[in-house]
Design a protein around this motif. Sequence first.
Motif: not given
Length: 130
Positions: A46-53, A114-130
């Motif tokens: 829902p619009q205006g409701t923050p979503k934790a991922i 992180t200290s474990a990887e030479a290049t940063p890891k890119v994580l993705t979040l997606k969805g639809i705000v209604i």
Amino acid sequence: MLALALGLMSFSAIEPVQSLVSETKKEAVNNTIVWKAETVDVGQIPQGTPKAIVYEFKNTGTKAVVITNVKGSCGCTATDYTKEPILPGKSAKITAIYNAASKGGFTKTVTVTTSAEATPKVLTLKGIVI
């Protein structure tokens, strides 16, 4: 004599460089993190409701891993993460909070360094705000 001296000096410089490369490769093997999911689809929110991922990962290496930086791709995504080192065999979480202010589909990223990887890891979040 000068040519001989310069030639001998060049051979002595090769060994330290090769040692450094070998050590870097060993570090990469010893520090390994495995992500439970690199992309999270939250579906409709829902619009205006923050979503934790929550992104979870496990340190499968032999040394502690430190998260040095976590950054959302825009101001609409706040982040929180473990500040303590993650010991070998242990798991940790990174939380991204999307503010859901605008209606419509969205795809955002969270870049994790992180200290474990030479290049940063890119994580993705997606969805639809209604």
